[in-house]
Design a protein around this motif. Sequence first.
Motif, PDB file in Angstrom:
ATOM      1  N   MET A   1       0.857  -1.179   0.000  1.00  0.00           N
ATOM      2  CA  MET A   1       0.000   0.000   0.000  1.00  0.00           C
ATOM      3  C   MET A   1       0.898   1.236   0.000  1.00  0.00           C
ATOM      4  SD  MET A   1      -3.008   1.551   0.257  1.00  0.00           S
ATOM      5  CE  MET A   1      -4.292   0.555   1.028  1.00  0.00           C
ATOM      6  N   VAL A   2       0.745   2.075  -1.003  1.00  0.00           N
ATOM      7  CA  VAL A   2       1.529   3.310  -1.111  1.00  0.00           C
ATOM      8  C   VAL A   2       0.657   4.487  -0.692  1.00  0.00           C
ATOM      9  CG1 VAL A   2       2.685   4.884  -2.699  1.00  0.00           C
ATOM     10  CG2 VAL A   2       3.055   2.413  -2.904  1.00  0.00           C
ATOM     11  N   LEU A   3       1.206   5.347   0.160  1.00  0.00           N
ATOM     12  CA  LEU A   3       0.526   6.557   0.592  1.00  0.00           C
ATOM     13  C   LEU A   3       1.182   7.763  -0.054  1.00  0.00           C
ATOM     14  CD1 LEU A   3       0.181   5.846   4.437  1.00  0.00           C
ATOM     15  CD2 LEU A   3      -1.397   5.255   2.596  1.00  0.00           C
ATOM     16  N   SER A   4       0.382   8.733  -0.444  1.00  0.00           N
ATOM     17  CA  SER A   4       0.924   9.920  -1.090  1.00  0.00           C
ATOM     18  C   SER A   4       0.178  11.157  -0.624  1.00  0.00           C
ATOM     19  CB  SER A   4       0.812   9.800  -2.614  1.00  0.00           C
ATOM     20  OG  SER A   4       1.285  10.985  -3.243  1.00  0.00           O
ATOM     21  N   GLN A   5       0.917  12.255  -0.541  1.00  0.00           N
ATOM     22  CA  GLN A   5       0.304  13.534  -0.184  1.00  0.00           C
ATOM     23  C   GLN A   5      -0.263  14.230  -1.408  1.00  0.00           C
ATOM     24  OE1 GLN A   5       2.948  15.988   2.095  1.00  0.00           O
ATOM     25  NE2 GLN A   5       1.579  17.760   2.131  1.00  0.00           N
ATOM     26  N   TYR A   6       0.099  13.735  -2.589  1.00  0.00           N
ATOM     27  CA  TYR A   6      -0.242  14.426  -3.821  1.00  0.00           C
ATOM     28  C   TYR A   6      -1.042  13.529  -4.771  1.00  0.00           C
ATOM     29  CZ  TYR A   6       3.683  17.084  -1.995  1.00  0.00           C
ATOM     30  OH  TYR A   6       4.528  17.787  -1.167  1.00  0.00           O
TER      31      TYR A   6
ATOM     32  N   VAL B   1      -7.322   2.104  -5.327  1.00  0.00           N
ATOM     33  CA  VAL B   1      -6.664   3.310  -5.796  1.00  0.00           C
ATOM     34  C   VAL B   1      -7.527   4.496  -5.425  1.00  0.00           C
ATOM     35  CG1 VAL B   1      -5.670   4.530  -7.761  1.00  0.00           C
ATOM     36  CG2 VAL B   1      -5.709   2.045  -7.751  1.00  0.00           C
ATOM     37  N   ASP B   2      -6.909   5.561  -4.939  1.00  0.00           N
ATOM     38  CA  ASP B   2      -7.659   6.753  -4.570  1.00  0.00           C
ATOM     39  C   ASP B   2      -8.474   7.245  -5.768  1.00  0.00           C
ATOM     40  OD1 ASP B   2      -7.923   9.857  -4.138  1.00  0.00           O
ATOM     41  OD2 ASP B   2      -7.451   8.983  -2.192  1.00  0.00           O
ATOM     42  N   PRO B   3      -9.722   7.647  -5.545  1.00  0.00           N
ATOM     43  CA  PRO B   3     -10.580   8.057  -6.662  1.00  0.00           C
ATOM     44  C   PRO B   3      -9.972   9.140  -7.543  1.00  0.00           C
ATOM     45  CG  PRO B   3     -11.872   7.857  -4.672  1.00  0.00           C
ATOM     46  CD  PRO B   3     -10.435   7.683  -4.266  1.00  0.00           C
ATOM     47  N   GLU B   4      -9.328  10.125  -6.944  1.00  0.00           N
ATOM     48  CA  GLU B   4      -8.742  11.207  -7.741  1.00  0.00           C
ATOM     49  C   GLU B   4      -7.610  10.699  -8.613  1.00  0.00           C
ATOM     50  OE1 GLU B   4      -8.144  15.060  -5.719  1.00  0.00           O
ATOM     51  OE2 GLU B   4      -8.992  14.083  -3.956  1.00  0.00           O
ATOM     52  N   VAL B   5      -6.822   9.795  -8.067  1.00  0.00           N
ATOM     53  CA  VAL B   5      -5.717   9.226  -8.834  1.00  0.00           C
ATOM     54  C   VAL B   5      -6.248   8.306  -9.933  1.00  0.00           C
ATOM     55  CG1 VAL B   5      -3.637   7.806  -8.704  1.00  0.00           C
ATOM     56  CG2 VAL B   5      -4.194   9.378  -6.837  1.00  0.00           C
TER      57      VAL B   5
ATOM     58  N   TYR C   1       2.935   8.670 -10.659  1.00  0.00           N
ATOM     59  CA  TYR C   1       3.521   7.829  -9.621  1.00  0.00           C
ATOM     60  C   TYR C   1       2.773   6.503  -9.526  1.00  0.00           C
ATOM     61  CZ  TYR C   1       6.511  11.508  -7.578  1.00  0.00           C
ATOM     62  OH  TYR C   1       7.484  12.439  -7.355  1.00  0.00           O
ATOM     63  N   ALA C   2       1.443   6.583  -9.499  1.00  0.00           N
ATOM     64  CA  ALA C   2       0.638   5.368  -9.398  1.00  0.00           C
ATOM     65  C   ALA C   2       0.884   4.454 -10.591  1.00  0.00           C
ATOM     66  CB  ALA C   2      -0.838   5.727  -9.309  1.00  0.00           C
ATOM     67  N   ALA C   3       1.041   5.052 -11.761  1.00  0.00           N
ATOM     68  CA  ALA C   3       1.266   4.248 -12.964  1.00  0.00           C
ATOM     69  C   ALA C   3       2.549   3.432 -12.840  1.00  0.00           C
ATOM     70  CB  ALA C   3       1.334   5.155 -14.191  1.00  0.00           C
TER      71      ALA C   3
ATOM     72  N   GLY D   1      -2.154  -1.093  -3.559  1.00  0.00           N
ATOM     73  CA  GLY D   1      -2.988   0.048  -3.213  1.00  0.00           C
ATOM     74  C   GLY D   1      -2.223   1.348  -3.355  1.00  0.00           C
ATOM     75  N   TYR D   2      -2.948   2.417  -3.712  1.00  0.00           N
ATOM     76  CA  TYR D   2      -2.356   3.757  -3.813  1.00  0.00           C
ATOM     77  C   TYR D   2      -3.414   4.723  -3.287  1.00  0.00           C
ATOM     78  CZ  TYR D   2       0.326   7.681  -5.722  1.00  0.00           C
ATOM     79  OH  TYR D   2       1.074   8.821  -5.863  1.00  0.00           O
ATOM     80  N   VAL D   3      -3.156   5.288  -2.116  1.00  0.00           N
ATOM     81  CA  VAL D   3      -4.148   6.092  -1.422  1.00  0.00           C
ATOM     82  C   VAL D   3      -3.545   7.413  -0.982  1.00  0.00           C
ATOM     83  CG1 VAL D   3      -5.637   6.188   0.633  1.00  0.00           C
ATOM     84  CG2 VAL D   3      -5.371   4.040  -0.609  1.00  0.00           C
TER      85      VAL D   3
END
Length: 225
Positions: free
Chosen positions: A85-90, A140-144, A95-97, A113-115
């Motif tokens: 699971m990767v966490l990101s502030q942005y 995956v975060d909806p925005e991402v 990055y997710a790709a 996961g990418y959240v």
Amino acid sequence: MKIFLADDAALIREGLAGILARTGHEIVGQADNATDLVKQVRAILAAGDDLDIVITDVRMPPTHTDDGLRAAVQLREQYPELPIMVLSQYVAPAYAAQLFEPKPGVPMTGGLGYVLKDRVSKIVDFVRSLELVANGGITVDPEVAAGLMRNRAGALDGLTPREREVLELMARGLSNNDIAAELYLSGAAVSKHVANVFTKLGLAPGEDNRRVRAVLAYLTATGHI
């Protein structure tokens, strides 16, 4: 779950560790930089100890750019079955790709996961996402996801009920054989439904990681990410 946690911000790392411990999970290791993340995870797995999921920030030392993400990709290549699971502030689809990009000869068997870090405050939802990834699913975060999919989610309207059912099981991390057992179908029938899903979502045979992209489309359209 037995969890390894990596984040260079001590307050965030310790706070998240405390939350996870209070929800019944065990932190088996921590790192504040990408080098130690890779080193410690390798040591845990080499010793044969249990590790259900790795959580890592994108930006960490030594360069404070995408070191955490690159460490995740490196671990993923060496241990394809390891949930991460990767966490990101942005909001950074690029990055997710990198995380979801398939590598030649490396099957994607473990969950991913990418959240965004903002979502972590919703503790119940975050822990549910961790459990999904630990069990082989994708979140995956909806925005991402929106940036990754480019409106492809609308194509789900063209799927038959059975194809949507197959896609839902794919989103739960099930293999074709698992889906066949779940739906009491032959392997050939499941393969045909999966192929139809790819075709209707516009995922050509040469397109990278079609299964993950199809799951992303489903999760985006149904609001499950």
